[in-house]
Scaffold this active site. Structure first.
Site, PDB file in Angstrom:
ATOM      1  N   ARG A  26      35.151 -42.369 -25.807  1.00 25.09           N
ATOM      2  CA  ARG A  26      35.617 -40.794 -25.644  1.00 25.09           C
ATOM      3  C   ARG A  26      36.969 -40.766 -25.383  1.00 25.09           C
ATOM      4  O   ARG A  26      36.934 -39.893 -26.461  1.00 25.09           O
ATOM      5  CB  ARG A  26      35.210 -40.774 -23.634  1.00 25.09           C
ATOM      6  CG  ARG A  26      34.741 -39.240 -23.757  1.00 25.09           C
ATOM      7  CD  ARG A  26      36.393 -38.409 -23.022  1.00 25.09           C
ATOM      8  NE  ARG A  26      37.119 -38.415 -22.537  1.00 25.09           N
ATOM      9  CZ  ARG A  26      38.656 -38.702 -21.690  1.00 25.09           C
ATOM     10  NH1 ARG A  26      38.987 -37.539 -22.495  1.00 25.09           N
ATOM     11  NH2 ARG A  26      39.041 -38.727 -21.022  1.00 25.09           N
ATOM     12  N   ASP A  27      37.740 -41.016 -24.620  1.00 24.70           N
ATOM     13  CA  ASP A  27      38.821 -41.143 -25.094  1.00 24.70           C
ATOM     14  C   ASP A  27      39.799 -40.989 -25.926  1.00 24.70           C
ATOM     15  O   ASP A  27      41.355 -40.560 -27.032  1.00 24.70           O
ATOM     16  CB  ASP A  27      39.995 -41.261 -23.417  1.00 24.70           C
ATOM     17  CG  ASP A  27      41.061 -40.104 -23.590  1.00 24.70           C
ATOM     18  OD1 ASP A  27      41.364 -39.699 -24.481  1.00 24.70           O
ATOM     19  OD2 ASP A  27      42.209 -40.282 -22.286  1.00 24.70           O
ATOM     20  N   HIS A 220      45.375 -43.462 -15.273  1.00 24.95           N
ATOM     21  CA  HIS A 220      44.685 -43.185 -16.675  1.00 24.95           C
ATOM     22  C   HIS A 220      46.224 -42.884 -17.593  1.00 24.95           C
ATOM     23  O   HIS A 220      46.641 -42.015 -17.252  1.00 24.95           O
ATOM     24  CB  HIS A 220      43.780 -42.131 -16.349  1.00 24.95           C
ATOM     25  CG  HIS A 220      43.766 -41.845 -18.120  1.00 24.95           C
ATOM     26  ND1 HIS A 220      42.335 -41.872 -18.295  1.00 24.95           N
ATOM     27  CD2 HIS A 220      44.172 -41.296 -18.718  1.00 24.95           C
ATOM     28  CE1 HIS A 220      42.127 -41.436 -19.745  1.00 24.95           C
ATOM     29  NE2 HIS A 220      43.205 -40.673 -19.699  1.00 24.95           N
ATOM     30  N   HIS A 222      48.373 -43.145 -20.676  1.00 24.32           N
ATOM     31  CA  HIS A 222      48.911 -42.680 -21.886  1.00 24.32           C
ATOM     32  C   HIS A 222      49.996 -43.638 -22.243  1.00 24.32           C
ATOM     33  O   HIS A 222      50.927 -43.476 -21.162  1.00 24.32           O
ATOM     34  CB  HIS A 222      48.641 -42.177 -22.941  1.00 24.32           C
ATOM     35  CG  HIS A 222      47.086 -41.117 -22.616  1.00 24.32           C
ATOM     36  ND1 HIS A 222      46.718 -41.026 -23.959  1.00 24.32           N
ATOM     37  CD2 HIS A 222      46.399 -40.232 -22.070  1.00 24.32           C
ATOM     38  CE1 HIS A 222      45.393 -40.383 -24.148  1.00 24.32           C
ATOM     39  NE2 HIS A 222      45.353 -40.189 -22.089  1.00 24.32           N
ATOM     40  N   CYS A 253      44.995 -36.724 -26.378  1.00 23.61           N
ATOM     41  CA  CYS A 253      44.041 -35.160 -26.126  1.00 23.61           C
ATOM     42  C   CYS A 253      44.199 -34.339 -27.676  1.00 23.61           C
ATOM     43  O   CYS A 253      45.197 -34.083 -27.349  1.00 23.61           O
ATOM     44  CB  CYS A 253      44.589 -35.110 -24.934  1.00 23.61           C
ATOM     45  SG  CYS A 253      43.508 -33.188 -24.576  1.00 23.61           S
ATOM     46  N   ASN A 262      45.464 -44.753 -25.571  1.00 27.02           N
ATOM     47  CA  ASN A 262      45.896 -44.741 -23.895  1.00 27.02           C
ATOM     48  C   ASN A 262      46.063 -46.458 -24.295  1.00 27.02           C
ATOM     49  O   ASN A 262      46.253 -46.839 -24.711  1.00 27.02           O
ATOM     50  CB  ASN A 262      43.954 -44.815 -23.291  1.00 27.02           C
ATOM     51  CG  ASN A 262      43.089 -44.149 -23.467  1.00 27.02           C
ATOM     52  OD1 ASN A 262      43.129 -43.387 -23.792  1.00 27.02           O
ATOM     53  ND2 ASN A 262      43.267 -43.397 -21.779  1.00 27.02           N
TER      54      ASN A 262
HETATM   55  P1  HMG Z   1      34.677 -21.337 -23.360  1.00 24.06           P
HETATM   56  O1  HMG Z   1      34.812 -20.915 -24.091  1.00 24.06           O
HETATM   57  O2  HMG Z   1      35.953 -20.925 -21.586  1.00 24.06           O
HETATM   58  O3  HMG Z   1      33.316 -21.449 -22.187  1.00 24.06           O
HETATM   59  O4  HMG Z   1      35.256 -22.993 -23.419  1.00 24.06           O
HETATM   60  P2  HMG Z   1      32.774 -20.551 -21.517  1.00 24.06           P
HETATM   61  O5  HMG Z   1      32.512 -21.159 -20.209  1.00 24.06           O
HETATM   62  O6  HMG Z   1      33.177 -18.810 -21.904  1.00 24.06           O
HETATM   63  O7  HMG Z   1      31.377 -20.133 -22.643  1.00 24.06           O
HETATM   64  C1  HMG Z   1      31.489 -19.741 -24.100  1.00 24.06           C
HETATM   65  C2  HMG Z   1      30.101 -20.177 -24.860  1.00 24.06           C
HETATM   66  O8  HMG Z   1      30.373 -21.810 -24.923  1.00 24.06           O
HETATM   67  C3  HMG Z   1      29.142 -20.370 -24.294  1.00 24.06           C
HETATM   68  O9  HMG Z   1      28.176 -19.868 -25.396  1.00 24.06           O
HETATM   69  C4  HMG Z   1      28.445 -21.500 -24.007  1.00 24.06           C
HETATM   70  O10 HMG Z   1      27.373 -21.004 -23.273  1.00 24.06           O
HETATM   71  C5  HMG Z   1      28.673 -22.256 -25.011  1.00 24.06           C
HETATM   72  P3  HMG Z   1      27.682 -19.130 -25.791  1.00 24.06           P
HETATM   73  O11 HMG Z   1      27.275 -17.573 -24.679  1.00 24.06           O
HETATM   74  O12 HMG Z   1      28.925 -17.393 -26.311  1.00 24.06           O
HETATM   75  O13 HMG Z   1      26.441 -18.004 -27.317  1.00 24.06           O
HETATM   76  N1  HMG Z   1      29.741 -23.415 -23.252  1.00 24.06           N
HETATM   77  C6  HMG Z   1      29.199 -25.006 -24.435  1.00 24.06           C
HETATM   78  N2  HMG Z   1      28.691 -24.798 -25.026  1.00 24.06           N
HETATM   79  C7  HMG Z   1      27.993 -26.210 -24.709  1.00 24.06           C
HETATM   80  N3  HMG Z   1      28.449 -27.223 -23.806  1.00 24.06           N
HETATM   81  C8  HMG Z   1      29.089 -26.726 -22.799  1.00 24.06           C
HETATM   82  C9  HMG Z   1      29.773 -25.764 -22.818  1.00 24.06           C
HETATM   83  N4  HMG Z   1      30.581 -24.555 -22.684  1.00 24.06           N
HETATM   84  C10 HMG Z   1      30.232 -23.311 -22.891  1.00 24.06           C
HETATM   85  N5  HMG Z   1      30.043 -27.728 -21.994  1.00 24.06           N
HETATM   86  C11 HMG Z   1      35.427 -25.197 -22.056  1.00 24.06           C
HETATM   87  C12 HMG Z   1      35.208 -23.849 -21.634  1.00 24.06           C
HETATM   88  C13 HMG Z   1      35.502 -25.896 -20.224  1.00 24.06           C
HETATM   89  C14 HMG Z   1      33.898 -25.483 -22.243  1.00 24.06           C
HETATM   90  C15 HMG Z   1      36.099 -25.428 -22.380  1.00 24.06           C
HETATM   91  O14 HMG Z   1      37.383 -25.099 -22.903  1.00 24.06           O
HETATM   92  C16 HMG Z   1      35.810 -26.988 -23.220  1.00 24.06           C
HETATM   93  O15 HMG Z   1      35.205 -27.386 -23.582  1.00 24.06           O
HETATM   94  N6  HMG Z   1      37.352 -28.016 -23.019  1.00 24.06           N
HETATM   95  C17 HMG Z   1      36.596 -28.672 -23.046  1.00 24.06           C
HETATM   96  C18 HMG Z   1      38.098 -29.720 -23.434  1.00 24.06           C
HETATM   97  C19 HMG Z   1      38.799 -31.474 -23.693  1.00 24.06           C
HETATM   98  O16 HMG Z   1      37.209 -31.855 -23.680  1.00 24.06           O
HETATM   99  N7  HMG Z   1      39.865 -31.958 -23.799  1.00 24.06           N
HETATM  100  C20 HMG Z   1      39.449 -33.719 -24.303  1.00 24.06           C
HETATM  101  C21 HMG Z   1      39.028 -33.971 -22.559  1.00 24.06           C
HETATM  102  S1  HMG Z   1      40.669 -33.769 -21.254  1.00 24.06           S
HETATM  103  C22 HMG Z   1      41.032 -35.609 -21.586  1.00 24.06           C
HETATM  104  O17 HMG Z   1      41.162 -36.232 -22.643  1.00 24.06           O
HETATM  105  C23 HMG Z   1      42.347 -35.535 -20.608  1.00 24.06           C
HETATM  106  C24 HMG Z   1      41.602 -36.617 -19.925  1.00 24.06           C
HETATM  107  O18 HMG Z   1      41.610 -38.056 -20.955  1.00 24.06           O
HETATM  108  C25 HMG Z   1      43.246 -36.808 -18.515  1.00 24.06           C
HETATM  109  C26 HMG Z   1      43.960 -37.340 -18.840  1.00 24.06           C
HETATM  110  O19 HMG Z   1      44.534 -38.171 -20.732  1.00 24.06           O
HETATM  111  O20 HMG Z   1      45.524 -36.397 -18.362  1.00 24.06           O
HETATM  112  C27 HMG Z   1      40.418 -36.950 -19.401  1.00 24.06           C
HETATM  113 MG    MG Z   2      42.881 -39.513 -21.642  1.00 21.06          MG
END
Ligand code: HMG
Ligand code: MG
Length: 311
Positions: A26-27, A220, A222, A253, A262
């Site tokens: 994933r990450d 966690h 990095h 990320c 990581n």
């Molecule tokens: P948004 O654009 O605000 O979503 O995104 P929304 O709620 O306004 O919805 C807009 C449209 O997106 C809608 O479709 C929803 O159905 C669709 P429409 O009605 O317009 O046709 N939609 C989705 N479709 C599929 N799957 C979904 C989904 N959600 C909405 N889940 C949202 C908000 C949170 C979804 C967006 O910002 C997002 O996906 N963010 C994820 C970013 C991400 O993955 N970042 C990396 C992971 S975090 C990380 O790596 C850190 C970590 O490792 C820890 C660390 O290192 O600190 C964990």
């Molecule tokens: Mg991470």
């Protein structure tokens, strides 16, 4: 290389056993170009990690496919993955739409991911710091009702590329809200790798003062600034027993440009072996897997141990 190394010098102040929470699929892969890693390669990666003895494999994310196209194949991946007995396969889920998709795929363990800072909440989740909780509360409530376990990440616990230093009390406050919602475990993310060991103590102190003890905490790290292993040792000395790591040191990320890989699982395993801390993983199998994956990705693994042993 003679494999009696590293020399084993057990440290009575450390936990006897650590759970490696492997986040490479994933990450690690969320930062690779979408075309580079086909589903079949991801399946083989997960199978090889399981065969290497890892029992927690964060498999993918059910986030918006436009935000992270690299993991848009989440449902296909889980459908194609053969049963891996005894292996926990958590996935990231930010909102109810993501939870619906995860439930359809039959997952049993999900993770929500909060931000400790306002700017990263906006950039990573398109929500304010306060609004992220409403989004997660709906997910956690429904996930628990469906019998799932829910992990809670807190990102930017040690530094934020836009806001700089992050107050440990703010980290603790965000983490506490996730635990109160029902998250069984809190993973403290050093998303951009700026933390140092004393800072780890300060964040763990703040969490304890806020009512979240080390028994609920995972770390966690990095490795952007080369501190991940030192920070892990600091956390182990405090009694943390779950450590997130990524095979081969893959990772980053997409919404935090200064985040690199990581902590490499192999580097962690080497240190744990030397300290006599049990972990259940087979280092040679991990190195072979990361060497294989580096060939698929067309670039060498950043893990020092993979480079030293990879041949
Ligand atoms: P948004 O654009 O605000 O979503 O995104 P929304 O709620 O306004 O919805 C807009 C449209 O997106 C809608 O479709 C929803 O159905 C669709 P429409 O009605 O317009 O046709 N939609 C989705 N479709 C599929 N799957 C979904 C989904 N959600 C909405 N889940 C949202 C908000 C949170 C979804 C967006 O910002 C997002 O996906 N963010 C994820 C970013 C991400 O993955 N970042 C990396 C992971 S975090 C990380 O790596 C850190 C970590 O490792 C820890 C660390 O290192 O600190 C964990
Ligand atoms: Mg991470």
């Amino acid at each position: 290389m003679a494999r009696e190394l590293p020399m084993r010098i057990p440290d009575p102040d450390l936990p006897e056993r650590v759970t490696i929470y492997e986040v490479g699929a994933r990450d690690g892969l969320q930062n690779e170009g979408a075309a580079v890693v086909p589903v079949e390669v991801k399946v083989e990666f997960l199978e090889r990690l399981a065969a290497a003895g890892l029992t927690t494999l964060e498999a993918t994310s059910f986030v918006h496919p436009k935000w992270v196209p690299q993991l848009a194949d989440a449902a296909d991946l889980l459908a194609a993955l053969p049963r891996l007995p005894g292996v926990d396969l958590p996935v990231l889920v930010p909102n109810e739409r993501g939870l619906d998709r995860a439930l359809e795929a039959g997952v049993e363990h999900v993770a929500v991911f909060a931000s400790a800072t306002e700017t990263f909440a906006q950039r990573n989740l398109n929500r304010s710091l306060d609004d992220q909780f409403a989004m997660f509360d709906a997910v956690v409530t429904r996930a628990l009702a469906a019998g799932l376990r829910v992990r809670g990440y807190v990102s930017m616990c040690f530094g934020d590329p836009w806001e700089g230093a992050v107050d440990p009390a703010q980290v603790a406050a965000v983490g506490r809200r996730l635990v109160e919602m029902g998250c069984h475990q809190l993973s403290l993310g050093d998303t951009i790798g700026t933390g140092t060991p004393g800072h780890v103590d300060a964040v763990l102190d703040a969490c304890a003062a806020g009512g979240v003890g080390v028994d609920r905490i995972a770390v966690h790290f990095h490795d952007t600034y080369g501190q991940a292993l030192a920070n892990t040792l600091a956390a182990l000395r405090r009694g943390v027993t779950t450590v997130d790591a990524s095979a081969g040191g893959l990772g980053g990320c997409p919404y935090a440009e200064s985040a690199t890989g990581n902590l490499a699982t192999e580097d962690l395993v080497w240190m744990l072996d030397g300290l006599g801390v049990a972990h259940g993983a087979d280092l040679d199998a991990l190195v072979a897997t990361s060497t294989w994956m580096a060939e698929r990705l067309g670039r060498p693994s950043p893990s020092r141990v993979v480079r030293a042993l990879g041949g």
